[in-house]
Design an enzyme around this catalytic site. Structure first.
Site, PDB file in Angstrom:
ATOM      1  N   SER A 136       0.819  -1.215   0.000  1.00  0.00           N
ATOM      2  CA  SER A 136       0.000   0.000   0.000  1.00  0.00           C
ATOM      3  C   SER A 136       0.851   1.262   0.000  1.00  0.00           C
ATOM      4  CB  SER A 136      -0.959  -0.007   1.195  1.00  0.00           C
ATOM      5  OG  SER A 136      -0.260  -0.162   2.410  1.00  0.00           O
ATOM      6  N   LYS A 137       2.160   1.147   0.296  1.00  0.00           N
ATOM      7  CA  LYS A 137       3.104   2.279   0.193  1.00  0.00           C
ATOM      8  C   LYS A 137       2.582   3.521   0.892  1.00  0.00           C
ATOM      9  CE  LYS A 137       5.242   0.540  -4.090  1.00  0.00           C
ATOM     10  NZ  LYS A 137       4.396  -0.647  -4.376  1.00  0.00           N
ATOM     11  N   ARG A 138       2.062   3.345   2.093  1.00  0.00           N
ATOM     12  CA  ARG A 138       1.533   4.463   2.853  1.00  0.00           C
ATOM     13  C   ARG A 138       2.669   5.338   3.368  1.00  0.00           C
ATOM     14  NH1 ARG A 138      -2.939   3.188   0.348  1.00  0.00           N
ATOM     15  NH2 ARG A 138      -4.503   2.038   1.525  1.00  0.00           N
TER      16      ARG A 138
END
Lengths: 272, 272
Positions: free
Chosen positions: B94-96
């Site tokens: 999700s590369k938050r």
């Protein structure tokens, strides 16, 4: 109408640079919303109605919805805003960043599913992680530049060619990524002199400025540093200070939110 | 059991460094899934069952679910994986990246809602945007370092103190952010010499390596550059090449996925 035009019109119509952030933390909602299945929707739409004539934008933070599995309530809040207050820009704060094929999916999420006028994105993966959003020509792309949190300095303040990385990002967006005039930048209020440096690099590009209110940024210094020559150019965000403004037992949360939103808008305007 | 221990056990049990990415693009699914209300769930769980003995991890890319409003199908896929193949790590891609209070919400999304063993995050906002994930001591945090896309160079290759930014990020994670031993890094397969430089900086830290398969990275060069002394240390991801492996009309998609997954695992093992 493009995001930039819509923002310009909202600045003028409401005489406001205030962006109201929607970060619904379940533990802090009034009790009547904590037990209701659509409590987040009801809380946020009451906040929207109480502040829509004082704001230049609304900015839901998707993390608060994702943690609770409340995406459908977010969809309904966005639909409500577009229906009841169609002249106020909707910014989805999701700070996405991924390769092109994946970025295209995130653009669909923000623009088609939620109907956002603009979305926040991270610059770390570079141009082709941002370009897919530009296919929606009437929408905005707000790129993280200098963030308001303490750890923001870890990367953003590293020196690249004699100046900090965040200035390099500002230059990159102004010179290249903004080819369609769709871009804005996130620059925190906690460092006014850095806000002024970004403003000098990007001309009239809009800046989304978090960090006043709960995060402690100074309103006067922020406005002086970040405004354009016309006294606009900023979306100054406040979330928690407005959402959870109730100061005394029994005070209505929406009235309290309106009071703080008005005070904040007026303090910003006094400094313009 | 921690994420790192679980990964170590899966490497050994399946003799595999292959991570199977779940990027369900509706337009590319077999026709019987495109019209079904739970088509994404059924497609992904069939892929999981067809490849679970060949993989060291599964990695759903949340953007493909978010674009379609299919979070509930993702929840069910994650629950299925944990139930049927509990020894295979689940990585939520999700590369938050956000400030601490918001990062805490994203950690809840990844770990509590989806039950992920690890989550990908962006380093751009610094230490306090990553730290909240560490409160879940048995989970992993996989930080973007050098990404496989063309625009990855825009920021990651900028020179900081005589070396590119991505090496600075690798050093920062190795020296500071990995204080509990929970970290891994994303390093693309498209630049094997850079993969080797990151390996030299981070010791035995696991690397999640996208970029083989559809993105064109070379398997031999990738394994030679990125393996640890024990011949492990990598989760080499392939998504589209496995999910959409059907080569001829009438070929079963799950059998085709298994064929390509086995070929990929074996090619990786031949290079170890």
């Amino acid at each position: 109408m493009t995001f930039i035009n819509k923002l310009d019109a909202a600045w003028a119509a409401n005489d406001s640079l205030l962006c109201v952030g929607l970060d619904p933390d379940m533990a802090r909602l009034p009790a009547q919303f904590q037990s209701a299945p659509d409590g987040i929707y009801r809380f946020c739409t009451e906040i929207i109605d109480a502040t829509a004539d004082l704001a230049c934008a609304f900015k839901p933070q998707i993390a608060y919805f994702a943690a609770l599995g409340a995406e459908q309530q977010l969809e309904r809040i966005c639909a409500y805003l577009r229906d009841k207050h169609p002249h106020i820009p909707l910014i989805l704060d999701s700070k996405r960043g991924d390769i092109g094929a994946t970025a295209k999916q995130y653009a669909r999420e923000a623009y088609d599913r939620y109907g956002a006028d603009a979305v926040t994105v991270s610059p770390y993966m570079g141009s082709d992680s941002v370009e897919p959003y530009m296919e929606w020509r009437d929408r905005g792309v707000i790129v993280l530049c200098r963030t308001s949190n303490p750890g923001g300095s870890d990367l953003q303040f590293l020196e690249v060619n004699g100046r900090p990385l965040y200035q390099h990002v500002a230059q990159l967006v102004a010179d290249k990524w903004n080819h369609n005039g769709q871009c804005a930048l996130v620059v925190g209020a906690t460092f006014p002199e850095e806000l002024a440096q970004v403003r000098a690099i990007v001309g009239d590009m809009p800046l989304l400025v978090p960090g006043i209110g709960a995060q402690g940024g100074d309103v006067n210094a922020t406005v002086t540093a970040g405004r354009t020559d016309s006294g606009k150019g900023m979306m100054i965000n406040s979330s928690r200070a407005i959402l959870y403004a109730t100061a005394a037992a029994g005070e209505d949360f929406a009235q309290a939110a309106r009071r703080v939103a008005r005070e904040t808008r007026d303090a910003i305007n006094a400094a313009r």
